[in-house]
Enzyme design. Structure first.
Site, PDB file in Angstrom:
ATOM      1  N   PHE A   1      -5.830  20.479 -24.355  1.00 13.01           N
ATOM      2  CA  PHE A   1      -6.467  19.212 -24.692  1.00 13.01           C
ATOM      3  C   PHE A   1      -7.867  19.247 -24.085  1.00 13.01           C
ATOM      4  O   PHE A   1      -8.112  19.989 -23.149  1.00 13.01           O
ATOM      5  CB  PHE A   1      -5.632  18.064 -24.119  1.00 13.01           C
ATOM      6  N   ASP A   2      -8.793  18.440 -24.626  1.00 14.44           N
ATOM      7  CA  ASP A   2     -10.191  18.578 -24.184  1.00 14.44           C
ATOM      8  C   ASP A   2     -10.395  18.336 -22.681  1.00 14.44           C
ATOM      9  O   ASP A   2     -11.127  19.066 -22.030  1.00 14.44           O
ATOM     10  CB  ASP A   2     -11.159  17.735 -25.034  1.00 14.44           C
TER      11      ASP A   2
ATOM     12  N   HIS B   1     -18.658  15.275 -26.904  1.00 12.68           N
ATOM     13  CA  HIS B   1     -18.377  14.227 -27.893  1.00 12.68           C
ATOM     14  C   HIS B   1     -18.431  12.823 -27.317  1.00 12.68           C
ATOM     15  O   HIS B   1     -18.727  11.879 -28.025  1.00 12.68           O
ATOM     16  CB  HIS B   1     -17.025  14.483 -28.561  1.00 12.68           C
TER      17      HIS B   1
ATOM     18  N   ALA C   1       2.172  14.510 -22.502  1.00 10.28           N
ATOM     19  CA  ALA C   1       1.755  13.168 -22.947  1.00 10.28           C
ATOM     20  C   ALA C   1       2.638  12.647 -24.080  1.00 10.28           C
ATOM     21  O   ALA C   1       2.971  11.464 -24.122  1.00 10.28           O
ATOM     22  CB  ALA C   1       0.296  13.211 -23.394  1.00 10.28           C
TER      23      ALA C   1
ATOM     24  N   LYS D   1       0.151   7.582 -23.532  1.00  9.84           N
ATOM     25  CA  LYS D   1       0.689   7.966 -24.829  1.00  9.84           C
ATOM     26  C   LYS D   1       2.145   7.498 -24.918  1.00  9.84           C
ATOM     27  O   LYS D   1       2.391   6.339 -25.150  1.00  9.84           O
ATOM     28  CB  LYS D   1       0.593   9.488 -25.017  1.00  9.84           C
TER      29      LYS D   1
ATOM     30  N   ASP E   1       2.210  19.864 -20.301  1.00  4.47           N
ATOM     31  CA  ASP E   1       1.303  18.735 -20.460  1.00  4.47           C
ATOM     32  C   ASP E   1       2.037  17.829 -21.446  1.00  4.47           C
ATOM     33  O   ASP E   1       2.054  18.076 -22.649  1.00  4.47           O
ATOM     34  CB  ASP E   1      -0.037  19.244 -21.020  1.00  4.47           C
TER      35      ASP E   1
ATOM     36  N   TYR F   1       0.829  -1.206   0.000  1.00  2.00           N
ATOM     37  CA  TYR F   1       0.000   0.000   0.000  1.00  2.00           C
ATOM     38  C   TYR F   1       0.869   1.264   0.000  1.00  2.00           C
ATOM     39  O   TYR F   1       0.580   2.227  -0.704  1.00  2.00           O
ATOM     40  CB  TYR F   1      -0.923   0.016   1.216  1.00  2.00           C
TER      41      TYR F   1
HETATM   42  C1  LIG Z   1      -4.598  12.146 -23.253  1.00  2.00           C
HETATM   43  C2  LIG Z   1      -4.236  13.492 -22.876  1.00  2.00           C
HETATM   44  C3  LIG Z   1      -4.627  14.038 -21.637  1.00  2.00           C
HETATM   45  C4  LIG Z   1      -5.547  13.334 -20.679  1.00  2.00           C
HETATM   46  O1  LIG Z   1      -5.029  12.134 -20.255  1.00  2.00           O
HETATM   47  P1  LIG Z   1      -5.917  10.848 -19.905  1.00  2.00           P
HETATM   48  O2  LIG Z   1      -4.889   9.837 -19.575  1.00  2.00           O
HETATM   49  O3  LIG Z   1      -6.717  10.506 -21.127  1.00  2.00           O
HETATM   50  O4  LIG Z   1      -6.776  11.204 -18.759  1.00  2.00           O
HETATM   51  C5  LIG Z   1      -4.175  15.306 -21.328  1.00  2.00           C
HETATM   52  N1  LIG Z   1      -3.419  16.010 -22.178  1.00  2.00           N
HETATM   53  C6  LIG Z   1      -3.051  15.524 -23.378  1.00  2.00           C
HETATM   54  C7  LIG Z   1      -2.207  16.351 -24.292  1.00  2.00           C
HETATM   55  C8  LIG Z   1      -3.449  14.256 -23.779  1.00  2.00           C
HETATM   56  O5  LIG Z   1      -3.093  13.798 -24.986  1.00  2.00           O
END
Ligand SMILES: *Cc1c(COP(=O)(O)O)cnc(C)c1O
Length: 460
Positions: free
Chosen positions: A127-128, A452, A219, A260, A217, A75
């Site tokens: 990002f969305d 969406h 990813a 990603k 951010d 844990y």
């Molecule tokens: C996928 C993504 C996110 C969100 O991540 P999740 O793992 O889907 O919650 C945030 N920012 C970018 C640029 C992304 O491609």
């Protein structure tokens, strides 16, 4: 593809395979109708080639599967956490590492810790989920893409860059109201376009001058590092890890969806240099996400992320990936399909407006064509246009439509062959050739945020 050192093939072979569904046109028609023409509501068994997202859909390596056997499920203070922490610290140079179950959990935690209602968060393009998490805390997400981002034919190498003059202006005019600035690498919502090191450094300098923290951010940081190496002067001889280190060196913190460039099915993290931010996040996360040494992840998940982060910087693997995406773009261009150029790192974006100029934005040309692409060849893509971004202006009540109507073909990592990609190209070309007969779409149901995912549609 002019570089003779690019391998013409993937530097790996299949050890396990998974059969994919082959469907008939009438099965696809029935499936689309049942899904209310929202392809998020299709079952995987109804999709032949799934390009909905490159998120969490990659193939793990034999090394990742082996490391998962070493998952320490303690844990608190698990060995697996230590391995993840050590890896993130090495790549980012950031001391505080907070595991989360995916990217948006890290967004939620960070914005819970930093934002007050009315605060502004600038980003090259949100990002969305990032946009939704800023809004959900009462913040105002502000997109500041560089001028070239919306020109689909501009071949500039770094169309993901932030507009530096506008950023400086926003920070000058909104003193005390901007708690953090973000850059998304690569710029997913603006076509998967990379951000240059020069732009990252300049953004960091502006933020420092205004005393505002700068976060990435990240990813797709490894794809971004690859583009810097191949497109920006002075980086050709550096390793991807060195370039990544320089990118993170510009920032005070970073959040990552590990689904990603870390090749996992689930996982993420928040990293920061700021002890106070880490402490605030820790207080919030034990309520909503989990203890600080696992976030929402199992020990085996953290092992897969740590190993995946290392593989994400393997030059041969990432070169093959970016080359595959570029080949699909070249093939579509050859077949006369209008796409966003140059090809992005993780996806090809179709220009829905040019494919179906007879459809106004209010009739969702991207959504209509995305449904047609599924009906034609069982290929699942995603609309990135008015369904995702059109909204009522808070003051005038008028509908505001996004500049671009795109359809994203996101390519999962290490999953599909070029023969699959040829089927995708043929399918999209067939729809493009009959696009003038495609009808528009309308909402039957739409939730207030992230429409969406859950909306229902019908033909106009
Ligand atoms: C996928 C993504 C996110 C969100 O991540 P999740 O793992 O889907 O919650 C945030 N920012 C970018 C640029 C992304 O491609």
């Amino acid at each position: 593809m002019s570089d003779p050192n690019w391998p013409a093939f993937e530097p790996f072979k299949a050890k396990v395979i998974e059969k994919i569904p082959i469907t008939t046109p009438s099965q696809r028609r029935a499936a689309a109708e049942r899904a209310k023409y929202n392809l998020f509501k299709l079952l995987a068994r109804e999709v032949t080639i799934d390009l909905l997202t490159d998120s969490g859909t990659g193939a793990l390596s034999d090394m990742q599967w082996s490391m998962m056997m070493r998952g320490d499920e303690s844990y608190a203070g698990a060995e697996s956490f230590c391995r993840l922490e050590e890896t993130v610290r090495r790549i980012t140079g950031m001391r505080h590492v907070i595991p989360t179950h995916q990217g948006r959990a890290a967004e939620n935690l960070l914005f819970s810790a930093l934002l007050k209602p009315g605060d502004i968060v600038p980003n090259n393009t949100h990002f969305d989920t990032t946009e939704a998490n800023v809004s959900a805390k009462g913040g105002i997400p502000l997109n500041l893409p560089c001028g070239k981002a919306h020109d689909l034919d501009d071949l500039s190498p770094f169309k993901g860059d932030m507009d530096l003059d506008k950023l400086d202006q926003v920070l000058t005019e909104n003193k005390g109201k901007v708690p953090v600035v973000f850059t998304t690498v690569t710029n997913n919502s603006a076509g998967g376009q990379p951000v240059s090191m020069a732009n990252l450094k300049a953004t960091a300098e502006i933020c420092k001058r205004h005393g505002v923290p700068f976060y990435l951010d990240c990813a797709r940081y490894a794809e971004n590092a690859w583009f810097i190496k191949h497109r920006e002067k002075g980086y050709a001889k550096k390793s991807l890890e060195q370039i990544a280190h320089d990118m993170f060196g510009c920032a005070d913190g970073a959040l990552m969806s590990a689904k990603k460039d870390a090749y996992v099915n689930i996982g993420g993290f928040l990293a920061t240099r700021d002890r106070k931010v880490k402490d605030r996040v820790a207080e919030i996360m034990v309520v909503v996400e989990g203890f600080v040494t696992y976030g929402g992840m199992a020990g085996r998940d953290m092992e897969a992320v740590a190993q995946g982060l290392n593989e994400g910087l393997d030059e041969d693997i990432i070169t093959a990936r970016i080359a595959q995406v570029a080949r699909l773009g070249d093939r579509l261009t050859e077949l006369g399909v209008p796409i966003l150029k140059p090809a992005g790192g993780h996806a090809i974006y179709l220009d829905a407006r040019r494919m179906a100029p007879h459809l106004p934005q209010s009739q969702f040309p991207g959504q209509a064509l995305t449904v047609e692409i599924y009906l034609e060849g069982g290929v699942r893509a995603v609309e990135i246009g008015s369904v995702m971004f059109a909204h009522k202006d808070a003051e005038s009540g008028e509908m505001v439509y996004p500049e671009l109507e795109l359809i994203r073909l996101a390519i999962p990592r290490r999953v599909y062959t070029d023969a699959h990609m040829e089927h995708v190209a043929q399918t999209v070309a067939a729809v493009n050739n009959r696009a003038d007969g495609v009808r528009g779409m309308k909402f039957i149901y739409a939730p207030p945020r992230l429409k969406h995912f859950l909306a229902h549609f019908d033909w106009v």
